[in-house]
Design a protein around this motif. Structure first.
Motif, PDB file in Angstrom:
ATOM      1  N   SER A  38       0.833  -1.207   0.000  1.00  0.00           N
ATOM      2  CA  SER A  38       0.000   0.000   0.000  1.00  0.00           C
ATOM      3  C   SER A  38       0.864   1.252   0.000  1.00  0.00           C
ATOM      4  O   SER A  38       0.593   2.214  -0.738  1.00  0.00           O
ATOM      5  N   THR A  39       1.896   1.243   0.827  1.00  0.00           N
ATOM      6  CA  THR A  39       2.801   2.389   0.898  1.00  0.00           C
ATOM      7  C   THR A  39       3.480   2.610  -0.451  1.00  0.00           C
ATOM      8  O   THR A  39       3.581   3.748  -0.938  1.00  0.00           O
ATOM      9  N   ARG A  40       3.927   1.529  -1.069  1.00  0.00           N
ATOM     10  CA  ARG A  40       4.576   1.646  -2.387  1.00  0.00           C
ATOM     11  C   ARG A  40       3.580   2.143  -3.430  1.00  0.00           C
ATOM     12  O   ARG A  40       3.917   2.957  -4.293  1.00  0.00           O
ATOM     13  N   TYR A  41       2.339   1.665  -3.364  1.00  0.00           N
ATOM     14  CA  TYR A  41       1.303   2.107  -4.299  1.00  0.00           C
ATOM     15  C   TYR A  41       1.126   3.626  -4.207  1.00  0.00           C
ATOM     16  O   TYR A  41       1.080   4.323  -5.224  1.00  0.00           O
ATOM     17  N   ILE A  42       1.048   4.142  -2.995  1.00  0.00           N
ATOM     18  CA  ILE A  42       0.876   5.579  -2.794  1.00  0.00           C
ATOM     19  C   ILE A  42       2.112   6.344  -3.267  1.00  0.00           C
ATOM     20  O   ILE A  42       2.001   7.391  -3.913  1.00  0.00           O
ATOM     21  N   GLU A  43       3.297   5.821  -2.968  1.00  0.00           N
ATOM     22  CA  GLU A  43       4.527   6.483  -3.419  1.00  0.00           C
ATOM     23  C   GLU A  43       4.563   6.581  -4.940  1.00  0.00           C
ATOM     24  O   GLU A  43       4.918   7.625  -5.493  1.00  0.00           O
ATOM     25  N   LEU A  55      -6.236   5.533  -2.330  1.00  0.00           N
ATOM     26  CA  LEU A  55      -6.244   4.234  -1.667  1.00  0.00           C
ATOM     27  C   LEU A  55      -7.039   4.372  -0.377  1.00  0.00           C
ATOM     28  O   LEU A  55      -6.783   5.285   0.417  1.00  0.00           O
ATOM     29  N   VAL A  56      -7.999   3.489  -0.203  1.00  0.00           N
ATOM     30  CA  VAL A  56      -8.862   3.496   0.978  1.00  0.00           C
ATOM     31  C   VAL A  56      -8.704   2.161   1.684  1.00  0.00           C
ATOM     32  O   VAL A  56      -8.573   1.121   1.036  1.00  0.00           O
ATOM     33  N   THR A  57      -8.700   2.187   3.012  1.00  0.00           N
ATOM     34  CA  THR A  57      -8.702   0.927   3.757  1.00  0.00           C
ATOM     35  C   THR A  57     -10.033   0.789   4.479  1.00  0.00           C
ATOM     36  O   THR A  57     -10.636   1.775   4.888  1.00  0.00           O
ATOM     37  N   PHE A  58     -10.474  -0.436   4.622  1.00  0.00           N
ATOM     38  CA  PHE A  58     -11.734  -0.752   5.305  1.00  0.00           C
ATOM     39  C   PHE A  58     -11.428  -1.925   6.211  1.00  0.00           C
ATOM     40  O   PHE A  58     -11.364  -3.073   5.756  1.00  0.00           O
ATOM     41  N   GLU A  59     -11.173  -1.635   7.483  1.00  0.00           N
ATOM     42  CA  GLU A  59     -10.665  -2.651   8.398  1.00  0.00           C
ATOM     43  C   GLU A  59     -11.382  -2.611   9.736  1.00  0.00           C
ATOM     44  O   GLU A  59     -11.952  -1.599  10.108  1.00  0.00           O
ATOM     45  N   SER A  60     -11.261  -3.686  10.470  1.00  0.00           N
ATOM     46  CA  SER A  60     -11.817  -3.778  11.809  1.00  0.00           C
ATOM     47  C   SER A  60     -10.871  -4.591  12.691  1.00  0.00           C
ATOM     48  O   SER A  60     -10.958  -5.810  12.714  1.00  0.00           O
ATOM     49  N   PRO A  61      -9.961  -3.960  13.391  1.00  0.00           N
ATOM     50  CA  PRO A  61      -9.604  -2.537  13.441  1.00  0.00           C
ATOM     51  C   PRO A  61      -8.525  -2.219  12.402  1.00  0.00           C
ATOM     52  O   PRO A  61      -7.981  -3.116  11.762  1.00  0.00           O
ATOM     53  N   LYS A  67       0.299   6.371   5.386  1.00  0.00           N
ATOM     54  CA  LYS A  67       0.353   7.786   5.018  1.00  0.00           C
ATOM     55  C   LYS A  67      -0.178   7.972   3.596  1.00  0.00           C
ATOM     56  O   LYS A  67       0.255   7.300   2.671  1.00  0.00           O
ATOM     57  N   GLY A  68      -1.145   8.873   3.449  1.00  0.00           N
ATOM     58  CA  GLY A  68      -1.736   9.158   2.144  1.00  0.00           C
ATOM     59  C   GLY A  68      -3.009   8.378   1.860  1.00  0.00           C
ATOM     60  O   GLY A  68      -3.696   8.649   0.884  1.00  0.00           O
ATOM     61  N   ALA A  69      -3.326   7.414   2.708  1.00  0.00           N
ATOM     62  CA  ALA A  69      -4.542   6.611   2.509  1.00  0.00           C
ATOM     63  C   ALA A  69      -5.679   7.156   3.363  1.00  0.00           C
ATOM     64  O   ALA A  69      -5.454   7.730   4.425  1.00  0.00           O
ATOM     65  N   LYS A  70      -6.898   6.977   2.897  1.00  0.00           N
ATOM     66  CA  LYS A  70      -8.088   7.266   3.690  1.00  0.00           C
ATOM     67  C   LYS A  70      -8.440   5.967   4.396  1.00  0.00           C
ATOM     68  O   LYS A  70      -8.726   4.954   3.741  1.00  0.00           O
ATOM     69  N   GLN A  71      -8.389   5.956   5.722  1.00  0.00           N
ATOM     70  CA  GLN A  71      -8.607   4.715   6.461  1.00  0.00           C
ATOM     71  C   GLN A  71      -9.928   4.760   7.218  1.00  0.00           C
ATOM     72  O   GLN A  71     -10.181   5.660   8.013  1.00  0.00           O
ATOM     73  N   ASN A 102      -9.213   4.052  -6.141  1.00  0.00           N
ATOM     74  CA  ASN A 102      -8.511   3.266  -7.156  1.00  0.00           C
ATOM     75  C   ASN A 102      -8.028   1.941  -6.580  1.00  0.00           C
ATOM     76  O   ASN A 102      -7.835   0.976  -7.310  1.00  0.00           O
ATOM     77  N   ALA A 103      -7.783   1.938  -5.274  1.00  0.00           N
ATOM     78  CA  ALA A 103      -7.307   0.734  -4.589  1.00  0.00           C
ATOM     79  C   ALA A 103      -7.922   0.703  -3.202  1.00  0.00           C
ATOM     80  O   ALA A 103      -8.203   1.744  -2.606  1.00  0.00           O
ATOM     81  N   CYS A 104      -8.126  -0.509  -2.702  1.00  0.00           N
ATOM     82  CA  CYS A 104      -8.741  -0.660  -1.388  1.00  0.00           C
ATOM     83  C   CYS A 104      -8.097  -1.829  -0.644  1.00  0.00           C
ATOM     84  O   CYS A 104      -7.883  -2.892  -1.216  1.00  0.00           O
ATOM     85  N   VAL A 105      -7.771  -1.571   0.614  1.00  0.00           N
ATOM     86  CA  VAL A 105      -7.297  -2.626   1.502  1.00  0.00           C
ATOM     87  C   VAL A 105      -8.493  -3.058   2.339  1.00  0.00           C
ATOM     88  O   VAL A 105      -9.103  -2.231   3.015  1.00  0.00           O
ATOM     89  N   LEU A 106      -8.824  -4.334   2.253  1.00  0.00           N
ATOM     90  CA  LEU A 106      -9.897  -4.879   3.084  1.00  0.00           C
ATOM     91  C   LEU A 106      -9.272  -5.681   4.204  1.00  0.00           C
ATOM     92  O   LEU A 106      -8.309  -6.412   3.981  1.00  0.00           O
ATOM     93  N   GLY A 107      -9.847  -5.553   5.380  1.00  0.00           N
ATOM     94  CA  GLY A 107      -9.425  -6.452   6.446  1.00  0.00           C
ATOM     95  C   GLY A 107      -9.700  -7.877   5.985  1.00  0.00           C
ATOM     96  O   GLY A 107     -10.324  -8.113   4.957  1.00  0.00           O
ATOM     97  N   GLU A 108      -9.271  -8.817   6.715  1.00  0.00           N
ATOM     98  CA  GLU A 108      -9.397 -10.225   6.341  1.00  0.00           C
ATOM     99  C   GLU A 108     -10.815 -10.581   5.894  1.00  0.00           C
ATOM    100  O   GLU A 108     -11.795 -10.163   6.510  1.00  0.00           O
ATOM    101  N   ILE A 109     -10.906 -11.351   4.816  1.00  0.00           N
ATOM    102  CA  ILE A 109     -12.207 -11.845   4.350  1.00  0.00           C
ATOM    103  C   ILE A 109     -12.560 -13.065   5.184  1.00  0.00           C
ATOM    104  O   ILE A 109     -11.960 -14.119   5.035  1.00  0.00           O
TER     105      ILE A 109
END
Length: 195
Positions: A38-43, A55-61, A67-71, A102-109
């Motif tokens: 994720s960090t490399r993607y933003i860089e 890049l957005v993350t959707f996690e619990s927790p 840095k640079g992502a909307k979490q 454009n990209a999303c980090v999901l917590g574990e499925i």
């Protein structure tokens, strides 16, 4: 990771949409790998100090600050009924989808709601980074089938960008590890023979 493996993951992240899924034992560093990607993607999406992709993350927790992502932290509440939890989750998902990422980090499925969200995100032209419990990279496919993702979706040519099974490799300590030759010098009476 070997340089060639890193290049494979970086190439996957350069695609317009699809899923990069990591599996592995608890404590194998899956979240750390996703953070690094994720960090490399933003860089790489930052040109002249301007971020050109979201890049957005959707996690619990939220596990790592990026840095640079909307979490977004999806907070489960054990006091909510199953139906209320579903309504809350769907409202959070709609908010997430409106962010036009454009990209999303999901917590574990772990369940079918997050599995369905992953499919929606890929269909909305997102790169999706996530983890799943599976015993190998190939078993990720079966795990997602059991979580309710249709086989037809899973076999679309660009749905999976990379399936990764990650495992930590033990490395001897460079300051205290002994070569066979050094061991023989220190213990000349030993019946241990180097081969």
């Amino acid at each position: 990771y070997l340089d060639s493996q890193i290049n494979t993951l970086v190439d996957a992240m350069a695609q317009p949409n699809g899923m990069v899924i990591l599996a592995g034992r608890v404590g194998s560093g899956k979240s750390a790998t996703i953070h690094s990607l994720s960090t490399r993607y933003i860089e790489e999406a930052t040109i002249n100090n301007v971020l050109t992709k979201k890049l957005v993350t959707f996690e619990s927790p939220v596990e790592y600050k990026i840095k640079g992502a909307k979490q977004i932290e999806y907070k489960r509440d054990p006091n909510r009924s199953k139906e209320a939890e579903k309504v809350y989750f769907e409202a959070q998902v709609q908010s997430l989808l409106r962010m036009d990422s454009n990209a999303c980090v999901l917590g574990e499925i772990r369940g079918n709601m997050v599995a369905e969200l992953a499919v929606q995100l890929v269909d909305s032209n997102n790169i999706v980074l996530t983890t799943v419990h599976a015993q190998s990279a190939l078993k990720i496919f079966n795990r997602l089938l059991r979580l309710g993702i249709d086989r037809e979706v899973l076999t679309e040519p660009n749905f999976f960008l990379s399936l990764v099974y990650q495992s930590l490799v033990k490395v001897p300590c460079p300051s205290c590890a002994l070569t066979l030759e050094r061991f023989s010098e220190l213990h000349p009476q030993s019946d241990f023979k180097s081969r």
